[in-house]
Motif scaffolding. Sequence first.
Motif, PDB file in Angstrom:
ATOM      1  N   UNK A   1       2.728  -2.851 -15.825  1.00 58.20           N
ATOM      2  CA  UNK A   1       1.407  -2.315 -16.119  1.00 58.20           C
ATOM      3  C   UNK A   1       1.089  -1.188 -15.151  1.00 58.20           C
ATOM      4  N   UNK A   2       0.382  -0.177 -15.643  1.00 63.08           N
ATOM      5  CA  UNK A   2      -0.003   0.981 -14.821  1.00 63.08           C
ATOM      6  C   UNK A   2      -1.501   1.193 -14.965  1.00 63.08           C
ATOM      7  N   UNK A   3      -2.172   1.374 -13.836  1.00 58.00           N
ATOM      8  CA  UNK A   3      -3.603   1.650 -13.816  1.00 58.00           C
ATOM      9  C   UNK A   3      -3.813   3.051 -13.265  1.00 58.00           C
ATOM     10  N   UNK A   4      -3.324   4.050 -14.004  1.00 58.27           N
ATOM     11  CA  UNK A   4      -3.428   5.440 -13.570  1.00 58.27           C
ATOM     12  C   UNK A   4      -2.825   5.631 -12.193  1.00 58.27           C
ATOM     13  N   UNK A   5      -3.453   6.487 -11.367  1.00 55.67           N
ATOM     14  CA  UNK A   5      -2.925   6.725 -10.023  1.00 55.67           C
ATOM     15  C   UNK A   5      -3.332   5.654  -9.018  1.00 55.67           C
ATOM     16  N   UNK A   6      -4.138   4.662  -9.436  1.00 53.73           N
ATOM     17  CA  UNK A   6      -4.626   3.649  -8.498  1.00 53.73           C
ATOM     18  C   UNK A   6      -3.612   2.544  -8.218  1.00 53.73           C
ATOM     19  N   UNK A   7      -2.894   2.087  -9.244  1.00 53.54           N
ATOM     20  CA  UNK A   7      -2.036   0.922  -9.047  1.00 53.54           C
ATOM     21  C   UNK A   7      -1.008   0.803 -10.159  1.00 53.54           C
ATOM     22  N   UNK A   8       0.147   0.222  -9.815  1.00 53.12           N
ATOM     23  CA  UNK A   8       1.177  -0.117 -10.796  1.00 53.12           C
ATOM     24  C   UNK A   8       1.701  -1.502 -10.465  1.00 53.12           C
TER      25      UNK A   8
ATOM     26  N   UNK B   1       0.873  -1.162   0.000  1.00 53.99           N
ATOM     27  CA  UNK B   1       0.000   0.000   0.000  1.00 53.99           C
ATOM     28  C   UNK B   1       0.916   1.218   0.000  1.00 53.99           C
ATOM     29  N   UNK B   2       0.680   2.160  -0.919  1.00 58.73           N
ATOM     30  CA  UNK B   2       1.519   3.349  -1.024  1.00 58.73           C
ATOM     31  C   UNK B   2       0.647   4.600  -1.040  1.00 58.73           C
ATOM     32  N   UNK B   3       1.246   5.714  -0.690  1.00 55.20           N
ATOM     33  CA  UNK B   3       0.519   6.986  -0.684  1.00 55.20           C
ATOM     34  C   UNK B   3       0.424   7.592  -2.078  1.00 55.20           C
ATOM     35  N   UNK B   4       1.430   7.354  -2.918  1.00 50.04           N
ATOM     36  CA  UNK B   4       1.504   7.947  -4.253  1.00 50.04           C
ATOM     37  C   UNK B   4       2.103   6.907  -5.192  1.00 50.04           C
ATOM     38  N   UNK B   5       1.284   6.353  -6.069  1.00 49.31           N
ATOM     39  CA  UNK B   5       1.718   5.282  -6.957  1.00 49.31           C
ATOM     40  C   UNK B   5       2.856   5.737  -7.874  1.00 49.31           C
ATOM     41  N   UNK B   6       2.736   6.924  -8.450  1.00 50.27           N
ATOM     42  CA  UNK B   6       3.778   7.396  -9.373  1.00 50.27           C
ATOM     43  C   UNK B   6       5.112   7.575  -8.671  1.00 50.27           C
ATOM     44  N   UNK B   7       5.102   8.164  -7.471  1.00 48.58           N
ATOM     45  CA  UNK B   7       6.350   8.363  -6.718  1.00 48.58           C
ATOM     46  C   UNK B   7       6.956   7.020  -6.321  1.00 48.58           C
TER      47      UNK B   7
ATOM     48  N   UNK C   1      -0.268  -0.341  -4.640  1.00 48.94           N
ATOM     49  CA  UNK C   1      -1.677   0.045  -4.576  1.00 48.94           C
ATOM     50  C   UNK C   1      -1.811   1.381  -3.856  1.00 48.94           C
ATOM     51  N   UNK C   2      -2.333   2.373  -4.571  1.00 47.50           N
ATOM     52  CA  UNK C   2      -2.523   3.699  -4.000  1.00 47.50           C
ATOM     53  C   UNK C   2      -3.871   3.847  -3.313  1.00 47.50           C
ATOM     54  N   UNK C   3      -4.165   5.047  -2.810  1.00 51.69           N
ATOM     55  CA  UNK C   3      -5.416   5.295  -2.082  1.00 51.69           C
ATOM     56  C   UNK C   3      -6.677   4.984  -2.891  1.00 51.69           C
ATOM     57  N   UNK C   4      -6.599   5.023  -4.222  1.00 53.44           N
ATOM     58  CA  UNK C   4      -7.775   4.767  -5.060  1.00 53.44           C
ATOM     59  C   UNK C   4      -7.947   3.278  -5.391  1.00 53.44           C
ATOM     60  N   UNK C   5      -6.994   2.445  -5.015  1.00 50.05           N
ATOM     61  CA  UNK C   5      -7.057   1.014  -5.333  1.00 50.05           C
ATOM     62  C   UNK C   5      -8.054   0.294  -4.425  1.00 50.05           C
ATOM     63  N   UNK C   6      -8.628  -0.784  -4.935  1.00 50.37           N
ATOM     64  CA  UNK C   6      -9.565  -1.557  -4.122  1.00 50.37           C
ATOM     65  C   UNK C   6      -8.889  -2.127  -2.876  1.00 50.37           C
ATOM     66  N   UNK C   7      -7.592  -2.418  -2.958  1.00 48.43           N
ATOM     67  CA  UNK C   7      -6.868  -2.960  -1.803  1.00 48.43           C
ATOM     68  C   UNK C   7      -6.748  -1.955  -0.659  1.00 48.43           C
ATOM     69  N   UNK C   8      -7.021  -0.688  -0.924  1.00 42.59           N
ATOM     70  CA  UNK C   8      -6.921   0.351   0.109  1.00 42.59           C
ATOM     71  C   UNK C   8      -8.244   0.636   0.801  1.00 42.59           C
ATOM     72  N   UNK C   9      -9.300  -0.061   0.416  1.00 45.32           N
ATOM     73  CA  UNK C   9     -10.606   0.163   1.037  1.00 45.32           C
ATOM     74  C   UNK C   9     -10.602  -0.322   2.484  1.00 45.32           C
TER      75      UNK C   9
END
Length: 124
Positions: free
Chosen positions: A28-35, A7-13, A47-55
Amino acid sequence: MAMVRYIVEDVEAAAAFYLKHFGFTLKQQFGPAMAILTRDDLTLWLAGPMASASRPMPDGRKPEPGGWNRFVLEIQEELPTLVSTLREHGVHFRNDIIEGPGGRQILCEDPSGNAIELFEPKSS
């Protein structure tokens, strides 16, 4: 092949960190949600804050970065040299190099505070 999810705060960083410092490849990159990144036999899911794993979990706890679980990257170069280079690039370390019966190790952190163990095996 081992797969690890962080779990990360910023996927791109986080992706840039692993690509630059540890030789991962972006699969593979799924926008800001996951890489999804790969390195040898390791697949790393960021997995960023928008990923399902962060729910949040049913009990209200929310997955967050950090903690002490980690994956180990076995390195081929001298550990002190690598640590020096990484420090010059602003990588944060949790401890100093320690030596055990199998070799030397140190813990660094990705930009979200997830631990990565760098391990240099003892020469035979």
